[in-house]
Design a protein around this motif. Sequence first.
Motif, PDB file in Angstrom:
ATOM      1  N   GLY A 117      62.304  29.065 -16.030  1.00  9.46           N
ATOM      2  CA  GLY A 117      63.084  29.971 -16.007  1.00  9.46           C
ATOM      3  C   GLY A 117      62.386  31.191 -17.548  1.00  9.46           C
ATOM      4  N   VAL A 118      61.317  30.235 -17.544  1.00  8.07           N
ATOM      5  CA  VAL A 118      60.655  31.034 -18.566  1.00  8.07           C
ATOM      6  C   VAL A 118      60.367  32.645 -17.800  1.00  8.07           C
ATOM      7  CG1 VAL A 118      58.070  30.991 -19.609  1.00  8.07           C
ATOM      8  CG2 VAL A 118      59.463  29.001 -19.415  1.00  8.07           C
ATOM      9  N   VAL A 119      60.430  33.284 -19.113  1.00 13.18           N
ATOM     10  CA  VAL A 119      60.081  34.783 -18.066  1.00 13.18           C
ATOM     11  C   VAL A 119      58.848  35.475 -18.538  1.00 13.18           C
ATOM     12  CG1 VAL A 119      60.828  37.462 -18.768  1.00 13.18           C
ATOM     13  CG2 VAL A 119      62.650  35.099 -19.212  1.00 13.18           C
ATOM     14  N   ALA A 120      58.278  34.700 -19.350  1.00 16.57           N
ATOM     15  CA  ALA A 120      56.948  35.132 -19.699  1.00 16.57           C
ATOM     16  C   ALA A 120      55.998  34.496 -20.639  1.00 16.57           C
ATOM     17  CB  ALA A 120      56.836  36.759 -20.035  1.00 16.57           C
ATOM     18  N   VAL A 121      54.949  34.641 -21.284  1.00 17.85           N
ATOM     19  CA  VAL A 121      54.062  33.312 -22.435  1.00 17.85           C
ATOM     20  C   VAL A 121      53.332  34.910 -23.257  1.00 17.85           C
ATOM     21  CG1 VAL A 121      52.716  32.474 -22.926  1.00 17.85           C
ATOM     22  CG2 VAL A 121      53.887  31.336 -20.685  1.00 17.85           C
ATOM     23  N   ILE A 122      53.268  34.669 -24.617  1.00 17.89           N
ATOM     24  CA  ILE A 122      52.887  35.257 -25.384  1.00 17.89           C
ATOM     25  C   ILE A 122      51.813  34.603 -25.322  1.00 17.89           C
ATOM     26  CG2 ILE A 122      52.432  37.193 -27.046  1.00 17.89           C
ATOM     27  CD1 ILE A 122      55.763  37.546 -25.612  1.00 17.89           C
ATOM     28  N   SER A 123      50.410  34.761 -26.100  1.00 18.02           N
ATOM     29  CA  SER A 123      49.421  33.764 -26.914  1.00 18.02           C
ATOM     30  C   SER A 123      48.395  35.394 -27.597  1.00 18.02           C
ATOM     31  CB  SER A 123      48.870  32.429 -26.415  1.00 18.02           C
ATOM     32  OG  SER A 123      48.328  32.165 -26.929  1.00 18.02           O
ATOM     33  N   PRO A 124      47.299  34.571 -29.230  1.00 16.25           N
ATOM     34  CA  PRO A 124      46.949  35.915 -28.778  1.00 16.25           C
ATOM     35  C   PRO A 124      45.281  35.013 -28.218  1.00 16.25           C
ATOM     36  CG  PRO A 124      47.217  34.070 -30.718  1.00 16.25           C
ATOM     37  CD  PRO A 124      48.623  34.239 -29.567  1.00 16.25           C
ATOM     38  N   LEU A 125      45.335  33.832 -27.156  1.00 15.89           N
ATOM     39  CA  LEU A 125      44.251  33.604 -26.257  1.00 15.89           C
ATOM     40  C   LEU A 125      44.942  32.506 -25.463  1.00 15.89           C
ATOM     41  CD1 LEU A 125      41.099  33.503 -25.826  1.00 15.89           C
ATOM     42  CD2 LEU A 125      41.442  31.779 -27.748  1.00 15.89           C
ATOM     43  N   PHE A 126      44.636  32.480 -23.737  1.00 12.59           N
ATOM     44  CA  PHE A 126      44.969  31.690 -23.301  1.00 12.59           C
ATOM     45  C   PHE A 126      43.622  31.290 -22.663  1.00 12.59           C
ATOM     46  CE2 PHE A 126      48.325  34.816 -23.197  1.00 12.59           C
ATOM     47  CZ  PHE A 126      49.639  33.995 -23.246  1.00 12.59           C
ATOM     48  N   ALA A 127      43.739  29.398 -22.110  1.00 17.01           N
ATOM     49  CA  ALA A 127      42.735  29.156 -21.417  1.00 17.01           C
ATOM     50  C   ALA A 127      42.238  30.197 -19.953  1.00 17.01           C
ATOM     51  CB  ALA A 127      42.966  28.008 -21.134  1.00 17.01           C
ATOM     52  N   ARG A 128      41.087  30.710 -19.596  1.00 13.90           N
ATOM     53  CA  ARG A 128      41.246  30.866 -19.109  1.00 13.90           C
ATOM     54  C   ARG A 128      41.693  30.881 -16.985  1.00 13.90           C
ATOM     55  NH1 ARG A 128      41.751  34.927 -21.701  1.00 13.90           N
ATOM     56  NH2 ARG A 128      41.462  36.469 -19.781  1.00 13.90           N
ATOM     57  N   ILE A 129      41.276  29.773 -16.939  1.00 12.78           N
ATOM     58  CA  ILE A 129      42.299  29.703 -16.195  1.00 12.78           C
ATOM     59  C   ILE A 129      43.690  29.170 -15.999  1.00 12.78           C
ATOM     60  CG2 ILE A 129      41.952  26.654 -16.133  1.00 12.78           C
ATOM     61  CD1 ILE A 129      40.899  27.014 -13.286  1.00 12.78           C
ATOM     62  N   PHE A 130      43.986  28.907 -16.918  1.00  7.55           N
ATOM     63  CA  PHE A 130      45.907  29.216 -16.796  1.00  7.55           C
ATOM     64  C   PHE A 130      46.409  30.336 -16.090  1.00  7.55           C
ATOM     65  CE2 PHE A 130      49.558  30.057 -19.110  1.00  7.55           C
ATOM     66  CZ  PHE A 130      50.668  29.145 -18.385  1.00  7.55           C
ATOM     67  N   PHE A 131      45.681  31.351 -17.660  1.00 10.17           N
ATOM     68  CA  PHE A 131      46.413  32.443 -17.596  1.00 10.17           C
ATOM     69  C   PHE A 131      45.762  33.339 -16.076  1.00 10.17           C
ATOM     70  CE2 PHE A 131      45.062  37.361 -17.441  1.00 10.17           C
ATOM     71  CZ  PHE A 131      45.423  37.507 -18.655  1.00 10.17           C
ATOM     72  N   ARG A 132      44.984  33.342 -15.433  1.00 10.94           N
ATOM     73  CA  ARG A 132      45.157  33.337 -14.129  1.00 10.94           C
ATOM     74  C   ARG A 132      45.858  32.228 -13.098  1.00 10.94           C
ATOM     75  NH1 ARG A 132      43.369  38.363 -11.266  1.00 10.94           N
ATOM     76  NH2 ARG A 132      44.323  38.002  -9.739  1.00 10.94           N
ATOM     77  N   ASN A 133      46.376  31.401 -12.940  1.00 13.81           N
ATOM     78  CA  ASN A 133      47.755  30.369 -12.435  1.00 13.81           C
ATOM     79  C   ASN A 133      48.219  31.163 -12.784  1.00 13.81           C
ATOM     80  OD1 ASN A 133      45.594  28.662 -11.386  1.00 13.81           O
ATOM     81  ND2 ASN A 133      45.458  27.515 -12.781  1.00 13.81           N
ATOM     82  N   ALA A 134      48.447  31.933 -14.047  1.00 16.42           N
ATOM     83  CA  ALA A 134      50.034  32.161 -14.466  1.00 16.42           C
ATOM     84  C   ALA A 134      50.118  33.665 -13.691  1.00 16.42           C
ATOM     85  CB  ALA A 134      50.237  32.348 -15.395  1.00 16.42           C
ATOM     86  N   ILE A 135      49.292  34.091 -13.345  1.00 17.89           N
ATOM     87  CA  ILE A 135      49.531  35.869 -12.827  1.00 17.89           C
ATOM     88  C   ILE A 135      49.851  35.559 -10.976  1.00 17.89           C
ATOM     89  CG2 ILE A 135      47.853  37.657 -12.435  1.00 17.89           C
ATOM     90  CD1 ILE A 135      48.973  38.225 -14.992  1.00 17.89           C
ATOM     91  N   ASN A 136      49.066  34.696 -10.615  1.00 22.67           N
ATOM     92  CA  ASN A 136      48.595  33.907  -9.445  1.00 22.67           C
ATOM     93  C   ASN A 136      50.759  34.186  -9.102  1.00 22.67           C
ATOM     94  OD1 ASN A 136      46.363  35.104  -9.045  1.00 22.67           O
ATOM     95  ND2 ASN A 136      45.546  32.982  -9.243  1.00 22.67           N
ATOM     96  N   VAL A 137      51.135  33.289  -9.821  1.00 26.15           N
ATOM     97  CA  VAL A 137      52.382  32.133  -9.445  1.00 26.15           C
ATOM     98  C   VAL A 137      54.062  33.617  -9.700  1.00 26.15           C
ATOM     99  CG1 VAL A 137      51.528  29.775  -9.784  1.00 26.15           C
ATOM    100  CG2 VAL A 137      52.908  30.835 -11.778  1.00 26.15           C
TER     101      VAL A 137
END
Length: 157
Positions: free
Chosen positions: A77-97
Amino acid sequence: MMREGKAVCLGSDIDTDLVIAGRYLRTKDRSVWATHVFEDLDPALSNRLKGSIIVAGRNFGCGSSREQAPVALKEAGVVAVISPLFARIFFRNAINVGLPVIEAEIPACRDGDHIVLNLDGGWLEAAGTRYTFTPLSPRMLAIIHAGGLVPYWRAKQ
């Protein structure tokens, strides 16, 4: 696209093993993953995630490249994640889901602060203060709007 929720504040270097431990990935049942999100960080944390926005320090999503981590967050149920820096593959996986990930820093974040995100406009408000961030690309926003990469491509066919 607007999103809002209560802040759940975490520190830096939250790796994908802390998001969902590998021992729970023997099942493909996403509801099981959702009940164990952040269990090794705080066993009670998963109960507070529905409708929340995670605000973390630097390097969120580091570690293994498992795509189950953003799926588990979304399922919890997480609506979004905010961070100053994401691991790139996590970032892309999050967008993809279809899980919005925003690169921004909220230095005075406190658990429970009400956060409003304007994904298209590139701003957020937390505890009465407005912050700006670089919006996601138009294609990434389209994927988020569709609910993830699979629904995005299905709609294009």
